[in-house]
Write a protein that holds these residues in place. Structure first.
Motif, PDB file in Angstrom:
ATOM      1  N   VAL A 159       0.869  -1.175   0.000  1.00 48.34           N
ATOM      2  CA  VAL A 159       0.000   0.000   0.000  1.00 48.34           C
ATOM      3  C   VAL A 159       0.910   1.229   0.000  1.00 48.34           C
ATOM      4  O   VAL A 159       1.740   1.397   0.900  1.00 48.34           O
ATOM      5  N   VAL A 160       0.744   2.077  -0.989  1.00 45.86           N
ATOM      6  CA  VAL A 160       1.589   3.262  -1.117  1.00 45.86           C
ATOM      7  C   VAL A 160       1.074   4.353  -0.184  1.00 45.86           C
ATOM      8  O   VAL A 160      -0.120   4.689  -0.195  1.00 45.86           O
ATOM      9  N   VAL A 161       1.948   4.878   0.649  1.00 44.45           N
ATOM     10  CA  VAL A 161       1.618   6.021   1.510  1.00 44.45           C
ATOM     11  C   VAL A 161       2.757   7.026   1.411  1.00 44.45           C
ATOM     12  O   VAL A 161       3.863   6.693   0.993  1.00 44.45           O
ATOM     13  N   ARG A 162       2.458   8.239   1.808  1.00 47.05           N
ATOM     14  CA  ARG A 162       3.468   9.305   1.753  1.00 47.05           C
ATOM     15  C   ARG A 162       3.742   9.818   3.160  1.00 47.05           C
ATOM     16  O   ARG A 162       2.813  10.073   3.922  1.00 47.05           O
ATOM     17  N   ARG A 163       5.024   9.921   3.488  1.00 43.71           N
ATOM     18  CA  ARG A 163       5.396  10.510   4.774  1.00 43.71           C
ATOM     19  C   ARG A 163       5.328  12.030   4.668  1.00 43.71           C
ATOM     20  O   ARG A 163       5.830  12.619   3.706  1.00 43.71           O
ATOM     21  N   VAL A 164       4.677  12.631   5.628  1.00 44.11           N
ATOM     22  CA  VAL A 164       4.562  14.096   5.666  1.00 44.11           C
ATOM     23  C   VAL A 164       4.890  14.543   7.086  1.00 44.11           C
ATOM     24  O   VAL A 164       4.910  13.724   8.016  1.00 44.11           O
ATOM     25  N   PRO A 165       5.139  15.815   7.281  1.00 44.89           N
ATOM     26  CA  PRO A 165       5.404  16.277   8.649  1.00 44.89           C
ATOM     27  C   PRO A 165       4.263  15.909   9.590  1.00 44.89           C
ATOM     28  O   PRO A 165       3.092  16.197   9.318  1.00 44.89           O
ATOM     29  N   GLY A 166       4.586  15.206  10.659  1.00 51.44           N
ATOM     30  CA  GLY A 166       3.598  14.840  11.662  1.00 51.44           C
ATOM     31  C   GLY A 166       2.854  13.552  11.413  1.00 51.44           C
ATOM     32  O   GLY A 166       1.970  13.188  12.198  1.00 51.44           O
ATOM     33  N   GLY A 167       3.175  12.811  10.337  1.00 47.08           N
ATOM     34  CA  GLY A 167       2.452  11.562  10.116  1.00 47.08           C
ATOM     35  C   GLY A 167       2.521  11.070   8.693  1.00 47.08           C
ATOM     36  O   GLY A 167       3.558  11.174   8.028  1.00 47.08           O
ATOM     37  N   TYR A 168       1.384  10.565   8.211  1.00 50.51           N
ATOM     38  CA  TYR A 168       1.331   9.950   6.894  1.00 50.51           C
ATOM     39  C   TYR A 168       0.059  10.370   6.169  1.00 50.51           C
ATOM     40  O   TYR A 168      -0.960  10.702   6.786  1.00 50.51           O
ATOM     41  N   ARG A 169       0.119  10.326   4.846  1.00 53.54           N
ATOM     42  CA  ARG A 169      -1.059  10.515   4.023  1.00 53.54           C
ATOM     43  C   ARG A 169      -1.170   9.354   3.027  1.00 53.54           C
ATOM     44  O   ARG A 169      -0.164   8.773   2.614  1.00 53.54           O
ATOM     45  N   ALA A 170      -2.415   9.023   2.660  1.00 51.06           N
ATOM     46  CA  ALA A 170      -2.635   8.046   1.602  1.00 51.06           C
ATOM     47  C   ALA A 170      -2.129   8.623   0.290  1.00 51.06           C
ATOM     48  O   ALA A 170      -1.853   9.825   0.177  1.00 51.06           O
TER      49      ALA A 170
END
Length: 994
Positions: A895-906
């Motif tokens: 499952v592809v997710v993106r790391r962003v400041p403070g957590g993750y996004r789909a």
């Protein structure tokens, strides 16, 4: 004599002058049978389900046996097909229902032994207090004596003695020994010292358990339960699966609470519990004695609303003409309407021979979804209540809107409100593995702990029980990948449950040519077992080599006749389309085919073929040809054999300012993107496109567009592929009648690329193509294309120098030549050497498959299931089981997710949380829309480096799925490759320098 089937519903049964009250407790029954007080006390203390594993309530052994028998009675009334009920009536001497209840209920008699009774100290205390001695038992998990095998030991000697020899006993005891998923050999019936129980006390208790249960169900004694005939081995496998089904239902503590007081246990009470549980779980069968259609073609004209084409009439009329269930092989051009004809034939076969539903097997997940919706529409015509009995069987079914509407109560795609009225809280595991609770005592994962069973229980709607482990095929109607059929032909645990799900249905396999040589071993094995079980099968193909047709016929007839090497020559069809029929009658094999020419629904058209020399992954020459092909309008389909090549061609067109609609479709797109693009292509190029069809459009795709992709292109540019697959791609060309086309595209045209002239004119192929298909099949395809397009040169797109192909008239001849024995390549192409290499590889793949086939060749004639699992697969996940029936390089779904400041996004930007937490169904859907399968070259790195996010630990759909976490720059290293996900291109894989 035993009781009749109708006596089960009465309060009292007359047994040779002895009255048995089904509402009398087993204590009263044991006393009436004259058992000693000591035996009565001991039998009444034996436990079957411990409080620790049964919702906090102990359930006595005889209570569970009677519960299971009662469930079997309800299954007979509401689930079993008429065909199998008829066979059991033959076996039971007219008492099939009673005998079925007995054989299902007796399965756990082996729990009356020290090895089992000692497994729980709290439960063992009353047993010890009754005077039974447990003694010293073998230590260590590996030395434990399993109660399923113990049951075979308890029964076997008695059956031999009281049933008059080994003939009847020999096929019944394996049903007991195998009820936890594997059939042991007779050599395994050798208990460790003290495990089975020795001495008069244990022998008396074990005898009493069998006798009391047998009397309580309705037989006078064990001798009275002797079958009048034997089931064939495949039918035994079906029966074994039904025993497991009854056991699993009766083992659900939420439906069958424990009874620790023997005075409360009776067969009448078990019957009431079973009836109530069946209703609460919404379990049901399918058609239940389907009435014959009102007219020979009514299934086509009335139910499916089609004006029958000649090929459709041929298939349905053949279904009417068969004297017994058999095999139908329908070969017809792409777009001919084979699937609807197969559904109509399935209705005829089911009504004539007593089958209760249909399973439609498709080559891929992508092709299963539209077929599911088509079958849903068809099933609704039998009554709206059948809609909730159609299962979709593949790992991404959650993304099918109709499945969600029906099985999870979500909004319907047609805007008609929710589906089943459920609460949307369905919690389902997706790995399709496990065992029932008591198996946990032997170190196995529990199947009844999946949490899938009770959302929205009661009232109308789907039976969520069928969503549990290994149960999908047990639904009345199912559509899924062909893997589910192939799994039923593997020597894996609980294969009997899968096979039982097939046996009550008509089995339809679409695109049957798509199985490669490895998968074909399992398909052939499945046909052999289905033939012996008397299951009607319909195989569909547009491009089936004659040698495969013959092999499928021989396999089915081998099963029918119970012999390993049946060969009944299939006559040469009179033409194309054609239908081949195979069945056995009076011990004789019959194979027939269409004796008169069956006209296709459309006239054959000349298809121009031309070469484009290009083996560059970048595909710049292909992109240039595409631009030219649609410069004045038109819809072009480009099918290439490599994702990297598809991405490169798309990028070339996109970045070069292509002025039209442009789509890219391949297997490295996330699930949501792939589904959306497929739907958009079908909307713009499908049979209902009408005015939505763009003036200029290009779709670049991989093999996803090869089959079951109902689009219409004006021109096709395709990498060279084996002849049958190239013809499948051509089937997307000028597919729909009435489509308006630019003047330049009035004649269908194919440009074949992915090949270039080598030394002395011998073709060179894309490395990816040769890796996938092998040199031999590509050489022969190149030779056949050369006859139609002229010699391959290194120039641009060549002018048509040959006669072209007449489609569909030339299809069977081309396929036959491509896979026949005669050489077709020019001298100097090295065809003989390529053939030898291909044959060697095919033999190696066949040998690899043999290790997993359900039955060894030399054991096919064995009359019983004894020893079937001599060396079975221990596949522990759905992906591992898929690997059993598909021998390609292993791959991993992430499952592809993106790391962003403070957590993750789909991947679509949806916020997930600090640890990837998912807080509702909508977010889960968006997240799972980012699922994709990595290329196999990244498998090792993925297994070593990727894992689920911490926030997914409690989510059934996510807890076992690795996350491909892209860093804030949108990329990450995975092994030696840098990967990223581009909204247009999909997953991009770039090898790191150095």
């Amino acid at each position: 004599m035993g009781v009749s089937a109708s006596a089960y519903g009465a309060g009292t049964a007359e047994l040779r002058g002895v009255s048995v009250d089904h509402d009398a407790s087993i204590i009263e029954l044991m006393k009436a049978m004259g058992l000693s007080p000591e035996v009565v006390e001991r039998v009444a203390r034996l436990w079957g389900k411990s409080a620790a594993r049964n919702g906090g309530q102990t359930h006595l052994l005889l209570g569970h046996l009677l519960d299971t028998a009662a469930v079997a009675g309800v299954m007979w009334d509401r689930y079993l097909s008429a065909a199998f009920r008829g066979r059991l009536d033959e076996v039971g001497g007219g008492r099939g229902r009673l005998w079925f209840m007995w054989v299902c209920g007796i399965h756990d008699c082996g729990k009356a032994c020290p090895a089992f009774q000692a497994m729980d100290a709290a439960e063992a205390a009353p047993v010890l207090a009754s005077g039974l001695v447990l003694g010293r038992l073998p230590a260590g998990r590996g030395k434990r004596w399993r109660h399923d095998v113990a049951g075979a030991v308890v029964l076997r000697s008695r059956l031999v003695a009281e049933w008059g020899g080994e003939e009847a006993a020999g096929w019944v005891w394996p049903l007991v020994a195998g009820h936890h998923g594997a059939f042991p050999s007779v050599g395994a019936l050798d208990p460790p010292r003290g495990a089975q129980g020795r001495g008069a006390a244990w022998e008396g208790v074990q005898r009493a358990v069998v006798d009391v249960f047998t009397r309580a169900v309705g037989f006078e004694d064990l001798a009275d339960a002797r079958p009048a005939a034997a089931l064939r081995k495949a039918e035994q496998l079906v029966l074994s699966g039904l025993i497991v089904m009854a056991d699993w239902i009766a083992s659900d503590s939420s439906q069958f609470p424990g009874l620790s007081d023997a005075g409360l246990i009776s067969f009448g009470e078990a019957r009431r519990r079973a009836e109530a549980a069946w209703e609460r779980l919404r379990l049901r069968g399918g058609w239940r004695d389907l009435a014959l259609p009102e007219g020979p073609l009514a299934p086509l004209t009335g139910r499916l609303g089609v004006r029958p084409r000649a090929s459709q009439r041929e298939l349905v009329e053949r279904a009417w003409s068969m004297p017994v269930p058999g095999l139908l092989v329908a070969e017809a051009p792409m777009g001919e309407g084979k699937t609807k004809a197969a559904l109509a034939a399935a209705e005829v076969l089911a009504a004539r021979f007593g089958f209760d539903g249909v399973f439609v097997a498709m080559p891929t997940q992508a092709t299963s979804d539209p077929m599911y919706e088509q079958v849903l529409e068809w099933v609704r015509t039998f009554g709206p209540e059948f809609e909730s009995q159609v299962a979709l069987l593949h790992g991404r079914r959650r993304f099918n809107a109709w499945w969600r509407a029906i099985w999870e109560g979500k909004s319907r795609p047609d805007g008609g409100g929710c589906g089943c009225g459920g609460d949307g809280a369905l919690d389902v595991v997706g790995d399709d593995f496990g065992a029932i609770d008591e198996d946990a005592d032997y170190g196995m994962v529990s199947a009844l702990s999946s949490g899938d069973g009770v959302a929205g229980v009661g009232g109308e709607g789907p039976a969520h029980w069928f969503l549990g482990d290994k149960r999908g095929l047990l639904t009345a109607f199912a559509v899924g990948t062909v893997d589910h059929l192939l799994h039923a032909a593997t020597r894996t645990r609980h294969v009997m449950l899968r096979f039982a799900g097939l046996a009550g249905k008509v089995v339809v396999v679409d695109e049957v040519h798509a199985a490669d040589v490895y998968m074909r071993q399992f398909l052939v094995e499945a046909l052999r077992w289905l033939g012996q079980a008397g299951v009607p099968v319909v195989l569909l193909s547009a491009t089936l080599p004659p040698v495969q047709r013959q092999r499928f016929v021989d396999a089915y007839l081998s099963g029918v006749l119970g012999a390993a090497d049946v060969h009944e020559a299939v006559p040469e069809p009179a033409g194309y389309p054609c239908v081949t029929v195979a069945y056995g009658v009076n011990g004789r094999a019959v194979a027939e085919t269409s004796r008169e020419v069956v006209r296709s629904w459309r006239e054959s058209a000349s298809v121009e073929l031309a070469w484009l020399s290009d083996t560059d992954v970048a595909g710049a020459r292909v992109a240039a040809v595409v631009r030219g092909a649609v410069a004045d309008g038109g819809v072009a389909l480009v099918v290439v054999n490599q994702v990297d090549r598809a991405q490169a061609i798309y990028r070339d067109l996109r970045d070069g300012g292509f002025g039209g609609v442009l789509h890219l479709l391949h297997a490295r797109l996330c699930a949501a993107d792939r589904a959306a693009r497929t739907a958009e292509c079908l909307r713009l190029m499908g049979p209902q496109a009408g005015g939505d069809r763009p003036e200029r459009m290009v779709v670049i795709a991989t093999q996803l567009a090869e089959q079951s992709f109902d689009v219409d292109a004006d021109v096709l540019i395709s990498d060279l592929a084996p002849t049958d697959l190239l013809l499948q791609r051509i089937g997307r060309l000028h597919r729909h009648s009435g489509t308006r086309r630019p003047v330049a595209h009035q004649v269908p045209r194919v440009v074949v690329t992915g090949v270039a002239p080598g030394r002395e004119g011998v073709p060179r192929f894309l490395r990816a193509s040769e890796r996938i298909y092998g040199e031999w099949s590509l050489l022969r395809a190149a030779a056949l294309v050369s006859e139609a397009a002229g010699a391959l040169t290194g120039a641009g797109v060549g002018e048509r120098a040959g006669s072209g192909w007449s489609i569909p008239a030339d299809v069977p001849g081309l396929v036959a030549r491509a896979y026949g024995g005669a050489e077709v390549c020019p001298v100097g192409w090295g065809e003989a050497g390529a053939w030898e290499q291909w044959q060697a590889k095919e033999r190696e793949r066949e040998k690899d498959a043999e290790g997993y086939l359900l039955c060894r060749r030399r054991e096919w004639a064995s009359p019983t299931l004894e020893g079937l699992h001599y060396a079975g697969s221990r596949a522990a996940s759905e992906e591992e089981l898929d690997a059993v029936v598909r021998d390609g390089d292993p791959s991993v779904e992430v499952v592809v997710v993106r790391r962003v400041p403070g957590g993750y996004r789909a991947v679509d930007g949806t916020w997930l949380g600090v640890h990837g937490e998912v807080d509702d169904d909508e977010v889960t859907d968006r997240l799972m829309g980012g699922a994709l399968r990595l290329p196999s070259r990244l498998t090792d790195a993925a297994l070593a480096e990727l894992s689920p996010l911490p926030g997914w630990a409690g989510m059934p759909w996510l807890r076992h799925r690795p996350a491909l976490v892209l860093e804030e720059d949108g990329t990450r290293l995975l092994g030696a490759a840098r990967v990223s996900y581009d909204g247009d291109l999909g997953l991009v894989v770039e090898r790191e320098a150095g």
